[in-house]
Design a protein around this motif. Structure first.
Motif, PDB file in Angstrom:
ATOM      1  N   GLN A   1      85.923 -19.207  82.420  1.00 35.72           N
ATOM      2  CA  GLN A   1      86.216 -20.635  82.466  1.00 35.72           C
ATOM      3  C   GLN A   1      87.720 -20.902  82.463  1.00 35.72           C
ATOM      4  N   GLY A   2      88.521 -19.861  82.655  1.00 36.69           N
ATOM      5  CA  GLY A   2      89.964 -20.023  82.724  1.00 36.69           C
ATOM      6  C   GLY A   2      90.653 -20.126  81.385  1.00 36.69           C
ATOM      7  N   ILE A   3      89.942 -19.897  80.280  1.00 37.01           N
ATOM      8  CA  ILE A   3      90.528 -20.068  78.948  1.00 37.01           C
ATOM      9  C   ILE A   3      91.639 -19.054  78.710  1.00 37.01           C
ATOM     10  N   GLY A   4      91.407 -17.808  79.115  1.00 39.71           N
ATOM     11  CA  GLY A   4      92.438 -16.784  78.916  1.00 39.71           C
ATOM     12  C   GLY A   4      93.724 -17.139  79.626  1.00 39.71           C
ATOM     13  N   GLN A   5      93.611 -17.623  80.844  1.00 40.09           N
ATOM     14  CA  GLN A   5      94.800 -17.996  81.612  1.00 40.09           C
ATOM     15  C   GLN A   5      95.536 -19.167  80.966  1.00 40.09           C
ATOM     16  N   GLN A   6      94.804 -20.165  80.523  1.00 39.00           N
ATOM     17  CA  GLN A   6      95.432 -21.310  79.872  1.00 39.00           C
ATOM     18  C   GLN A   6      96.150 -20.891  78.588  1.00 39.00           C
ATOM     19  N   LEU A   7      95.517 -20.016  77.834  1.00 36.68           N
ATOM     20  CA  LEU A   7      96.104 -19.551  76.585  1.00 36.68           C
ATOM     21  C   LEU A   7      97.374 -18.750  76.839  1.00 36.68           C
ATOM     22  N   ILE A   8      97.355 -17.902  77.856  1.00 38.42           N
ATOM     23  CA  ILE A   8      98.545 -17.119  78.192  1.00 38.42           C
ATOM     24  C   ILE A   8      99.682 -18.033  78.640  1.00 38.42           C
ATOM     25  N   ARG A   9      99.384 -19.002  79.488  1.00 40.96           N
ATOM     26  CA  ARG A   9     100.423 -19.939  79.939  1.00 40.96           C
ATOM     27  C   ARG A   9     101.008 -20.713  78.756  1.00 40.96           C
ATOM     28  N   PHE A  10     100.151 -21.111  77.847  1.00 38.95           N
ATOM     29  CA  PHE A  10     100.598 -21.820  76.648  1.00 38.95           C
ATOM     30  C   PHE A  10     101.562 -20.954  75.843  1.00 38.95           C
ATOM     31  N   GLY A  11     101.197 -19.673  75.653  1.00 38.38           N
ATOM     32  CA  GLY A  11     102.056 -18.763  74.907  1.00 38.38           C
ATOM     33  C   GLY A  11     103.369 -18.487  75.614  1.00 38.38           C
ATOM     34  N   LEU A  12     103.324 -18.290  76.923  1.00 43.27           N
ATOM     35  CA  LEU A  12     104.555 -18.040  77.672  1.00 43.27           C
ATOM     36  C   LEU A  12     105.500 -19.235  77.595  1.00 43.27           C
ATOM     37  N   ASP A  13     104.947 -20.436  77.660  1.00 45.02           N
ATOM     38  CA  ASP A  13     105.774 -21.630  77.558  1.00 45.02           C
ATOM     39  C   ASP A  13     106.447 -21.706  76.186  1.00 45.02           C
ATOM     40  N   ALA A  14     105.703 -21.389  75.138  1.00 46.84           N
ATOM     41  CA  ALA A  14     106.267 -21.412  73.789  1.00 46.84           C
ATOM     42  C   ALA A  14     107.377 -20.383  73.641  1.00 46.84           C
ATOM     43  N   LEU A  15     107.172 -19.163  74.174  1.00 43.18           N
ATOM     44  CA  LEU A  15     108.200 -18.127  74.087  1.00 43.18           C
ATOM     45  C   LEU A  15     109.440 -18.513  74.878  1.00 43.18           C
ATOM     46  N   SER A  16     109.240 -19.124  76.030  1.00 44.17           N
ATOM     47  CA  SER A  16     110.383 -19.572  76.829  1.00 44.17           C
ATOM     48  C   SER A  16     111.247 -20.538  76.048  1.00 44.17           C
ATOM     49  N   LYS A  17     110.619 -21.443  75.316  1.00 49.69           N
ATOM     50  CA  LYS A  17     111.358 -22.424  74.517  1.00 49.69           C
ATOM     51  C   LYS A  17     112.107 -21.776  73.357  1.00 49.69           C
TER      52      LYS A  17
ATOM     53  N   GLY B   1     113.690 -18.958  73.740  1.00 49.85           N
ATOM     54  CA  GLY B   1     114.769 -18.169  74.332  1.00 49.85           C
ATOM     55  C   GLY B   1     114.381 -16.775  74.772  1.00 49.85           C
ATOM     56  N   VAL B   2     113.093 -16.472  74.789  1.00 51.85           N
ATOM     57  CA  VAL B   2     112.654 -15.164  75.269  1.00 51.85           C
ATOM     58  C   VAL B   2     112.912 -15.074  76.770  1.00 51.85           C
ATOM     59  N   GLU B   3     113.484 -13.962  77.199  1.00 50.99           N
ATOM     60  CA  GLU B   3     113.882 -13.788  78.595  1.00 50.99           C
ATOM     61  C   GLU B   3     112.828 -13.093  79.445  1.00 50.99           C
ATOM     62  N   LEU B   4     112.096 -12.178  78.842  1.00 48.79           N
ATOM     63  CA  LEU B   4     111.213 -11.302  79.609  1.00 48.79           C
ATOM     64  C   LEU B   4     109.947 -11.026  78.804  1.00 48.79           C
ATOM     65  N   VAL B   5     108.805 -11.064  79.485  1.00 54.35           N
ATOM     66  CA  VAL B   5     107.539 -10.667  78.872  1.00 54.35           C
ATOM     67  C   VAL B   5     106.889  -9.614  79.758  1.00 54.35           C
ATOM     68  N   VAL B   6     106.405  -8.558  79.150  1.00 51.04           N
ATOM     69  CA  VAL B   6     105.684  -7.523  79.879  1.00 51.04           C
ATOM     70  C   VAL B   6     104.266  -7.439  79.330  1.00 51.04           C
ATOM     71  N   THR B   7     103.390  -6.855  80.097  1.00 49.86           N
ATOM     72  CA  THR B   7     102.046  -6.557  79.627  1.00 49.86           C
ATOM     73  C   THR B   7     101.559  -5.311  80.327  1.00 49.86           C
ATOM     74  N   TYR B   8     100.407  -4.810  79.908  1.00 52.05           N
ATOM     75  CA  TYR B   8      99.868  -3.550  80.425  1.00 52.05           C
ATOM     76  C   TYR B   8      98.384  -3.773  80.648  1.00 52.05           C
ATOM     77  N   GLY B   9      98.001  -4.117  81.868  1.00 52.28           N
ATOM     78  CA  GLY B   9      96.612  -4.461  82.103  1.00 52.28           C
ATOM     79  C   GLY B   9      96.277  -4.552  83.576  1.00 52.28           C
ATOM     80  N   ASP B  10      95.308  -5.393  83.882  1.00 52.56           N
ATOM     81  CA  ASP B  10      94.768  -5.530  85.232  1.00 52.56           C
ATOM     82  C   ASP B  10      95.689  -6.384  86.098  1.00 52.56           C
ATOM     83  N   PRO B  11      96.321  -5.823  87.118  1.00 43.93           N
ATOM     84  CA  PRO B  11      97.235  -6.611  87.958  1.00 43.93           C
ATOM     85  C   PRO B  11      96.575  -7.815  88.614  1.00 43.93           C
ATOM     86  N   GLN B  12      95.305  -7.679  88.986  1.00 45.08           N
ATOM     87  CA  GLN B  12      94.622  -8.785  89.660  1.00 45.08           C
ATOM     88  C   GLN B  12      94.518  -9.997  88.745  1.00 45.08           C
ATOM     89  N   PHE B  13      94.211  -9.765  87.484  1.00 44.06           N
ATOM     90  CA  PHE B  13      94.116 -10.877  86.540  1.00 44.06           C
ATOM     91  C   PHE B  13      95.484 -11.456  86.216  1.00 44.06           C
TER      92      PHE B  13
END
Length: 234
Positions: free
Chosen positions: A149-165, A167-179
Motif C-alpha cells: 500500500q506504499g507505506i514503506g515508501q512514505q515512511l522512508i520519504r518522511f525519514g529522509l526529509d527529517a534527516l535532510s532538515k 543537515g545530513v548529506e548522504l544516506v546509503v542502504t543495502y537492499g533491493d535496487p528495484q524497491f
C-alpha cells in the motif's frame, strides 16, 4: 535476487495508494490531497487508501517507549517473510540498535494506525574519514497485513526529509535496487562509497544525496555503529 543481509521486509510495497473501484478519487485528486497534508510538522497525517475508508495513518519519530512493540513488529514481519531464524536475527539487531546506539547517531521513525505501530525504519550513523555527514537506512519493516500500500515508501520519504532538515548529506542502504529506486536511491560501487565491510551482494549497495548534489567519490574507510559492526550483516 536473494535478499541482502541488511535487506528489508517492506520490499513488496508498491506505489499504489488506492485499491480498485470507481468510487475512489483519481490519481490527480489524491495527489492534491496528499500535497495539503505534506506540511513539515512533527506528526504527519497521511491521506491514503485507509484514510479514505475512515482510518488515519500517522508518521512520526520513534519514541523510546515504543521499543518492545517495534522490536516485535520486526520479529514478526521478518518471520513471516523469511522464517523464524531471520526474524530472531533482525529482532536482535533492532534491539541492539535501540539499546546501544547513542541518540546523536540514531534516528527511528514509525507508522501508526489506531495507536498500533504498523511500520518502522531506522537510520544509524555511517562515519567516513573525510567527515561526510552520512547515515545508513536499515532495517525497514511494514506489518505483513499492511504491505503493498506504499507505506514503506512514505515512511522512508518522511525519514529522509527529517534527516535532510538535520543537515545530513548522504544516506546509503543495502537492499533491493528495484524497491529503493522508487524513493530516490541509486546503485553505487564500493569504490565510490566504501562500506564498513566487504559486501556479499554489491549490487544492493545504494545511495542518495540529500543536498541535491551529485554523489561524489569518498576516500578512506567507513565505520558503522556497534549494532551493525558484524561482517555477517554485510
Amino acid at each position: 535476487m536473494e535478499r541482502c543481509p541488511l535487506d528489508n521486509a517492506s520490499l513488496n510495497d508498491s506505489d499504489r495508494l488506492l485499491g480498485e473501484g470507481n468510487a475512489e478519487p483519481t490519481g490527480a485528486e489524491l495527489t492534491a490531497k496528499l500535497h495539503i497534508f505534506r506540511t513539515y510538522i512533527p506528526m504527519f497525517q497521511c491521506s491514503n487508501f485507509r484514510h479514505l475508508q475512515g482510518a488515519t495513518m500517522k508518521l512520526s519519530l520513534y519514541q523510546p517507549n515504543d521499543a518492545v512493540e517495534i522490536e516485535q513488529l520486526f520479529i514478526q514481519t521478518f518471520t513471516n517473510s523469511e522464517g523464524q531464524s531471520e526474524g530472531a536475527i533482525v529482532g536482535r539487531l533492532v534491539k541492539d540498535l535501540i539499546s546501544s546506539t547513542d541518540p546523536s547517531n540514531f534516528y527511528g521513525f514509525v507508522a501508526t494506525e489506531a495507536d498500533q505501530i504498523i511500520g518502522g525504519i531506522f537510520f544509524s550513523r555511517l562515519i567516513f574519514e573525510d567527515g561526510t555527514n552520512s547515515f545508513i537506512l536499515s532495517p525497514v519493516a511494514v506489518r505483513t497485513d499492511f504491505q503493498r500500500q506504499g507505506i514503506g515508501q512514505q515512511l522512508i520519504r518522511f525519514g529522509l526529509d527529517a534527516l535532510s532538515k538535520e543537515g545530513v548529506e548522504l544516506v546509503v542502504t543495502y537492499g533491493d535496487p528495484q524497491f529503493y529506486s522508487k524513493v530516490g536511491f541509486r546503485g553505487v560501487t564500493e569504490a565510490v562509497i566504501p562500506p564498513p565491510f566487504a559486501l556479499q551482494r554489491p549490487e544492493g549497495w545504494l545511495a542518495q544525496s540529500l543536498t541535491g548534489d551529485q554523489i561524489r567519490s569518498i576516500k578512506g574507510r567507513s565505520f558503522c555503529v556497534e549494532a551493525l559492526n558484524n561482517p555477517e550483516y554485510w
